[in-house]
Design an enzyme around this catalytic site. Structure first.
Site, short mmCIF file in Angstrom:
data_model
loop_
_atom_site.label_atom_id
_atom_site.label_comp_id
_atom_site.label_asym_id
_atom_site.label_seq_id
_atom_site.Cartn_x
_atom_site.Cartn_y
_atom_site.Cartn_z
CG ASP A 169 10.03 3.75 -6.00
OD1 ASP A 169 8.82 3.52 -6.07
OD2 ASP A 169 10.59 4.09 -4.95
N GLY A 183 6.21 1.20 3.20
CA GLY A 183 7.63 0.90 3.38
C GLY A 183 8.22 0.13 2.21
CE LYS A 184 4.31 1.05 -3.04
NZ LYS A 184 3.76 1.98 -2.05
CB SER A 185 10.12 3.22 -1.74
OG SER A 185 9.14 3.38 -2.74
N GLY A 236 8.22 9.54 -10.83
CA GLY A 236 7.42 10.63 -10.26
C GLY A 236 7.62 11.93 -11.01
NE ARG A 246 4.14 8.91 2.73
CZ ARG A 246 5.07 9.54 2.06
NH1 ARG A 246 6.06 8.85 1.52
NH2 ARG A 246 5.07 10.83 1.95
N GLY A 253 0.82 -1.21 0.00
CA GLY A 253 0.00 0.00 0.00
C GLY A 253 0.85 1.26 0.00
CG HIS A 265 11.32 8.29 -2.86
ND1 HIS A 265 11.21 6.97 -3.19
CD2 HIS A 265 10.14 8.64 -2.27
CE1 HIS A 265 10.03 6.52 -2.82
NE2 HIS A 265 9.36 7.52 -2.25
NE ARG A 266 15.73 14.46 -6.82
CZ ARG A 266 15.01 15.46 -7.29
NH1 ARG A 266 14.73 16.49 -6.53
NH2 ARG A 266 14.59 15.45 -8.54
#
Length: 182
Positions: free
Chosen positions: A82, A13-15, A35, A11, A9, A49-50
């Protein structure tokens, strides 16, 4: 060559889990970002993410054309894509509203995903693909939302069928659904 799918889902924690897998699967990693900075909230998500990514990783920003950019993967031991759900969102939003859910557009997006998966099978490294899971929620209330769920559900199933490993991340905990558990 291996394909690892990480789903969950928003948020979940998959990334972060996918980033961990990428670090474990290669010293040279290409991060493929889909994105698009459309507002302050998205800008903040991109910045997060960066900040988490090692500076040594390569970066390829490709919000729409994932098939032709796949040739750039060869210089890396691992690629982290991603994410599939954002790529599909970008594809759908490029379609005029009066053409939403038109079979020609649905088929085109799925064909692009299939062509990309074919290119991934030729890649000699480890491809880690992140995608959101839409199958755990209710049916979307909007026409665009239902189209998104339908297309993403189809593409996710195709990826999972071809992946060597599939993980679902729930509340930061990865669960192995297919392949070797890490």
């Amino acid at each position: 060559m291996s394909i690892i799918m990480v789903t969950g889902g928003v948020r979940s924690g998959k990334s972060a889990f996918a980033e961990q897998l990428a670090s474990e699967n290669g010293t040279s990693v290409l991060y493929i970002a889909t994105g698009v900075n459309t507002d302050i909230e998205m800008e903040e998500r991109i910045a997060l993410h960066r900040a988490r990514r090692p500076e040594a990783w390569g970066l390829l920003e490709t919000p729409l054309d994932i098939v032709s950019s796949a040739g750039e993967y060869e210089n890396y031991e691992a690629v982290l894509f991603d994410c599939v759900s954002t790529w599909i969102t970008n594809q759908l939003l490029a379609v005029p509203e009066e053409e939403w859910r038109a079979e020609v557009h649905t088929n085109d997006i799925i064909a692009q995903a299939d062509a990309w998966l074919e290119r991934l099978h030729a890649y000699k490294g480890c491809a880690i693909l992140v995608s959101s899971e839409t199958g755990l929620g209710g049916v979307a209330m909007s026409r665009l939302g239902r189209w998104f769920q339908d297309v993403l559900g189809t593409v996710n199933q195709r990826i999972a069928m071809q992946a060597d490993e599939v993980y679902a991340v729930l509340s930061g905990i990865p669960l192995c659904l297919k392949g070797e558990r890490r």
